[in-house]
Design a protein around this motif. Structure first.
Motif, mmCIF file in Angstrom:
data_model
loop_
_atom_site.group_PDB
_atom_site.id
_atom_site.type_symbol
_atom_site.label_atom_id
_atom_site.label_comp_id
_atom_site.label_asym_id
_atom_site.label_seq_id
_atom_site.Cartn_x
_atom_site.Cartn_y
_atom_site.Cartn_z
ATOM 1 N N UNK A 1 15.067 2.627 -2.959
ATOM 2 C CA UNK A 1 14.039 2.363 -1.953
ATOM 3 C C UNK A 1 12.848 1.660 -2.591
ATOM 4 N N UNK A 2 12.389 2.210 -3.702
ATOM 5 C CA UNK A 2 11.230 1.630 -4.395
ATOM 6 C C UNK A 2 11.522 0.223 -4.882
ATOM 7 N N UNK A 3 12.715 0.040 -5.461
ATOM 8 C CA UNK A 3 13.059 -1.286 -5.968
ATOM 9 C C UNK A 3 13.198 -2.266 -4.817
ATOM 10 N N UNK B 1 11.664 10.588 -10.379
ATOM 11 C CA UNK B 1 11.670 11.259 -11.681
ATOM 12 C C UNK B 1 11.724 12.781 -11.491
ATOM 13 N N UNK B 2 10.945 13.286 -10.503
ATOM 14 C CA UNK B 2 10.982 14.729 -10.243
ATOM 15 C C UNK B 2 12.368 15.157 -9.779
ATOM 16 N N UNK B 3 12.962 14.358 -8.893
ATOM 17 C CA UNK B 3 14.292 14.706 -8.387
ATOM 18 C C UNK B 3 15.283 14.781 -9.549
ATOM 19 N N UNK C 1 4.582 6.287 -4.632
ATOM 20 C CA UNK C 1 5.135 6.428 -5.981
ATOM 21 C C UNK C 1 6.610 6.803 -5.979
ATOM 22 N N UNK C 2 7.476 5.970 -5.385
ATOM 23 C CA UNK C 2 8.882 6.364 -5.279
ATOM 24 C C UNK C 2 9.534 6.665 -6.634
ATOM 25 N N UNK D 1 0.835 -1.204 0.000
ATOM 26 C CA UNK D 1 0.000 0.000 0.000
ATOM 27 C C UNK D 1 0.870 1.254 0.000
ATOM 28 N N UNK D 2 1.975 1.182 0.745
ATOM 29 C CA UNK D 2 2.892 2.322 0.778
ATOM 30 C C UNK D 2 3.465 2.569 -0.610
#
Lengths: 546, 460
Positions: free
Chosen positions: A289-291, A251-253, A245-246, A239-240
């Motif tokens: 983190x996302x991966x 992408x923004x970073x 959306x890491x 859910x996190x």
């Protein structure tokens, strides 16, 4: 530097969600559901289902969970909504329905007399085990959409109760006794939350009863077969992942980093460069983190479908960029790497039907994770190096177009970086392809079988080898190297995407997909035209010296 | 070292040309595979074509020549020599595999003992029998009809004593179509066409019984239909028996319930309808032929599908026959019988394997296979487990779990192993190792060195 750090803090602050009461969908999302071979949060199930039927993960501002839940409770309300996405022109014609509409109501499709006929045609093709053309792919999707709609409507698809002596969980329609009573409380609290809401527009809040009812139901369900029930940790992290959306944030970073790097190119202010660095690092960490979460959820390396590779490649690309910048001191590399990262991550976020982010069970042969990890990861690292070379090539070609003399030094540096990237790429791709051979030999007894995926990897290696060998004897100078690295990337596109999505042949069938061919071809053709244009302009300039 | 025009063979021009040519032909191969939806076609037409061999030949000549050209080798040549020798060893290993290796498959049911490996190569053979008990292979040849397709003008000829058998047509991918027609030959068995129908079901089938067989049967789901010579025993399903003794013109029927009791019996003729009493099903005899013959023909198709197979047409004594892959045609002559067969070559192993057990694991709540494994009995080793990515090594052969087949009830009963014997394996691994080592070592030598050695080798 201080400014840069400051902006990172601001960024992180704006990202962290403020503490507030649960929304309606947050309350429902937590219920574990068994679907498509695994246990997932209801939130994920709802998004995937809505994506399949409606083509989006939200419906006119309503969250997927809310939509799917009401769809089960009061299906009649949804029957006449334009809910089923159908884009294939030929199929619309065959069904004699409006060719301009994109979505149709389930009712109109369920009563369409032609649908049984096209589904009959499809089953004939399936019986002959022929490949499905786009028309029949559309029929197949429509069949799934309608079946799913009906299954959700009947509660069959929402399997929320584990069973002691069966692998298959019970659907909402099969609940009895205590679980049924517990689930009835959930539905009542849900209905109350909607009916008693002060403000019916906007995001609806969950009443405390709903949160409590969900919790109670989860406990009741767990008691039925504790060892088969979902791990709380996995549900929470999934859910996190869904809400945070890491990759999008990364992408923004990267995008901010890219803008700062471009402004450094233009203005030469050193703070822009160092703060860009910080943003790139933040991007790398967010992606890791996302991966990491995905690896935890799936229990396998994050490279088992096209979506995951489109996430992995830019990450490796930025890492290469940072390493090469450290070693060679070439600042252009960072800009190129940031460009690749922004491009890939936006792509991954924008095309959910082509790059499917959902977690699916793996084919049996892929369940030997060690070999999957090594050969695919290494090949993708090779692609990353080539992608970096492509981006550098693009930048260098731009410099050639603007003023070859003025940028002479940067062009020389850039060429060295391209050369290095290509070398790294060739070594990694060769090693990865050979390891793929080792895996194939180990799993099937065939080291090399001319399978299209491996053959195209070989073609890539050959293409880049031709370039590197040409460089050795001086046929390929800086300009040709830049142009070559751009053109040769077409081979990577074919190996990476084309074999699975355009060619659709061979043993790597588990990676097959459909869609996006026109955009990817556009990408390749645009690059070829760009190279042709710059070459023509430059050739013209060199011919008549002024 | 190398003088004059021979220098061409060591040149980078040839190297780059060869690399590009190899890339192009490989790409053509992948498109060929996609076009025909079949990997073997691409192999035959492209990857093992003369063109491919010419390009690989030129690559080897180039690699050898350039290494001779750099003699005597120095320390900084290590990377270059290693990678190039690696490629040569790899190609040599592939050749050894192609020449002496075995790559086939083995399919067996649970409880069955398998000893034969089916490989891709095909053979055409003629077996003769004088008395029906002893068989003699009188002709046997490995054939490749995809590349050299036999035609009416250029037939593939088999000499059988003073007579000729000619293969006159070949379809690589074709659908088999059969047509049942009345026959005057007393030796041909009977055939019946029937319909089973109710408001939901409508099935029409042919059943033809060979003179040599006691029965022909089909299971239609609601009922099993058996076309028999004499009344058989019920097996405990809903069954309809049609009974016609050889050569008889009349047909009787018996319908059995699941509990093996007789529901109905009587005589029946063409266009009669019998009420079965099961879910309103009506059983209708559409056609009855006391003597029938099956006419087989093949319809050519452009690409592979699992339903298509290869087929050839041959002529013998002015009669033409279609023969599908892995099937045989009997030719009855005055004093003997010929069995004409066309199929994949089978290699006999020196040891048998018995499939004891086969299990498919699925992902929770689905039919999707998550794993499958075979338990086989290996002589001298007992029960051994073969699963995905965990093969069995035995006497130079490796057995991999490749796939499985389900029966009509959906149970996985047939395990398919892929069987491999590869004497070139270690060479390919050695070559690969050298290639990777060589390309990594390249990083340790400066580019200048390479330019240096290349120009030294090719003085202007």
């Amino acid at each position: 530097m201080i400014k840069a750090l400051f902006s990172v803090v601001i960024l992180l602050l704006t990202l962290s969600p403020a503490v507030q009461a649960e929304t309606l969908s947050q309350a429902l999302d937590k219920i574990p559901v068994q679907d498509a071979g695994r246990v997932k949060p209801f939130g994920t199930f709802a998004r995937e289902t809505l994506q399949l039927i409606y083509g989006r993960q939200d419906f006119e501002g309503k969250s997927a969970s809310e939509v799917i839940f009401t769809w089960m409770l009061i299906p009649d309300q949804w029957l006449n909504m334009p809910l089923v996405e159908l884009r294939h022109g030929g199929l619309k014609e065959a069904l004699k329905i409006s060719s301009t509409e994109k979505r149709f109501s389930p009712q109109s499709l369920l009563t369409n007399e032609r649908i049984p006929l096209v589904i009959q045609e499809l089953s004939t093709i399936r019986n002959r085990q022929e490949k499905l053309n786009p028309y029949f792919q559309a029929v197949s999707r429509l069949e799934n959409q309608l079946a799913m709609f009906q299954a959700v409507r009947a509660g069959m698809a929402i399997r929320i109760l584990p069973v002691q002596d069966s692998d298959t969980w019970k659907g909402v329609n099969e609940l009895e006794g205590e679980p049924q009573a517990a689930f009835a409380k959930v539905t009542k609290a849900f209905v109350d939350s909607i009916a008693l809401a002060d403000n019916k527009s906007g995001t609806l809040k969950a009443r405390p009863e709903l949160t409590a009812a969900v919790q109670e139901f989860v406990e009741v369900a767990r008691q039925q077969a504790p060892e088969k029930y979902a791990e709380d940790g996995k549900i929470k992290w999934e859910l996190h992942l869904n809400s945070f959306h890491p990759f999008k944030v990364a992408a923004y970073a990267y995008l901010i980093g890219l803008i700062l790097l471009i402004s450094f190119q233009v203005s030469g202010r050193s703070w822009t460069y160092s703060s860009a660095y910080v943003f790139l690092i933040v991007g790398i960490l967010l992606q890791a983190y996302g991966m990491g979460i995905r690896v935890y959820l799936t229990g396998r390396p994050p490279v088992s479908n096209m979506y995951e590779t489109v996430i992995w490649v830019p990450w490796a690309c930025v890492l290469f960029g940072v390493m090469m910048e450290r070693l060679q001191g070439n600042r252009l590399v960072l800009m190129a790497a940031a460009g690749v990262a922004v491009f890939c991550l936006i792509l991954a976020d924008m095309a959910p039907t082509v790059l499917d982010a959902s977690i699916h069970p793996l084919e049996p042969v892929l369940r030997s994770t060690f070999w999957l990890t090594t050969h695919v990861l290494i090949i993708l690292l090779g692609y990353s190096a080539f992608f970096l070379a492509l981006a550098l090539g693009d930048v260098l070609l731009y410099m050639y177009l603007k003023d070859e003399q003025k940028y002479a030094q940067q062009i020389q540096q850039g060429s060295n970086s391209i050369y290095r990237s290509l070398q790294i790429g060739v070594v990694l791709l060769t090693a990865g392809t050979i390891l793929g051979g080792v895996w194939a030999d180990y799993s099937w007894g065939r080291f090399w079988g001319w399978d299209p995926k491996e053959t195209w990897a070989l073609i890539c290696i050959l293409g880049y080898l031709a370039l590197l060998h040409g460089r050795l004897v001086g046929w390929v100078k800086n300009f040709e190297l830049a142009a070559g690295s751009v053109i040769a990337f077409s081979l990577v596109v074919m190996a990476w995407y084309g074999v699975n999505f355009a060619l659709g042949a061979g043993l790597h069938t588990y990676g097959f997909g459909a869609g996006g061919v026109e955009y990817v071809s556009g990408f390749v053709i645009a690059h070829i035209l760009y190279v042709a244009y710059v070459s023509t302009v430059r050739y013209g300039r060199l011919k008549k010296p002024n | 070292m190398i003088r004059g025009r021979w220098r061409f063979f060591a040149s980078l021009k040839l190297a780059v040309f060869t690399i590009v040519a190899l890339g192009v032909i490989s790409a053509v191969g992948t498109f060929t595979e996609a076009r025909f939806n079949d990997a073997m076609v691409a192999q035959r037409l492209v990857y093992h074509s003369v063109w491919m061999y010419l390009i690989l030949g030129s690559l080897i000549v180039n690699l050898v020549a350039v290494m001779i050209d750099r003699w005597p080798w120095r320390q900084h040549h290590t990377a270059f020599i290693s990678a190039h020798i690696g490629i040569i060893i790899l190609l040599f290993g592939s050749w050894v595999t192609k020449q002496y290796g075995i790559d086939g498959s083995m399919a067996f049911e649970i409880g069955e003992t398998g000893k034969h490996v089916t490989v891709n190569e095909r053979e055409f053979s003629v077996i003769a029998s004088l008395d029906g008990t002893t068989f003699n292979t009188i002709f046997d040849d490995q054939v490749e009809f995809l590349v050299n397709s036999p035609t009416e003008k250029k037939p593939y000829v088999v000499n059988l004593g003073s007579e000729r058998l000619e293969v006159i047509d070949y379809y690589h991918f074709a659908f088999r179509e059969t047509e049942i027609r009345p026959s005057d030959v007393e030796g041909d068995g009977p055939a019946v066409r029937f319909q089973l129908e109710n408001p939901n079901v409508n099935m029409t089938e042919w059943l033809r019984r060979d003179r040599t067989k006691a029965e022909a049967q089909v299971n239609l789901g609601p009922a099993r239909v058996v076309f028999a010579r004499s009344e058989p025993q019920p097996t405990g399903m809903n069954e309809i028996f049609l009974i016609v003794p050889d050569g008889a013109k009349k047909m009787t029927y018996v319908i059995f319930n699941k509990d093996r009791t007789v529901r109905k019996r009587g005589t029946v003729k063409e266009s009669d309808t019998i009420e079965t009493g099961w879910m309103g099903l009506k059983f209708r005899i559409l056609r009855f032929l006391p003597h029938a013959r099956e006419n087989v023909s093949y319809v050519k198709t452009q690409a592979a599908t699992p339903a298509a197979s290869s087929a050839l047409k041959f002529r013998f004594r002015d009669k033409e026959y279609w023969l599908g892959l892995n099937s045989a045609q009997r030719l009855y002559l005055e004093d003997k019988v010929y069995f004409i067969s066309y199929g994949n070559r089978r290699i006999e192993l020196s040891f048998p394997l018995k499939l004891n057990k086969f299990t498919v694991g699925t992902y929770q709540g689905t039919m999707k296979a998550a794993s499958y494994e075979s338990e086989v009995d290996v002589p001298g080793r007992g029960n051994v487990l073969i699963s995905m990515n965990e093969p069995l090594y035995h006497e130079g052969f490796t057995f991999y779990q490749a796939s499985f087949e389900r029966n009509e009830k959906g149970e996985a009963v047939v395990s398919v192993l892929s069987v491999n014997h590869d004497p070139g394996r270690w060479l390919k691994y050695l070559g690969s190792l050298l290639i990777v080592l060589g390309s990594i070592l390249l990083f340790y030598f400066r580019r200048v060195r390479f330019l240096d050695l290349l120009t030294k080798g090719n003085p202007k």
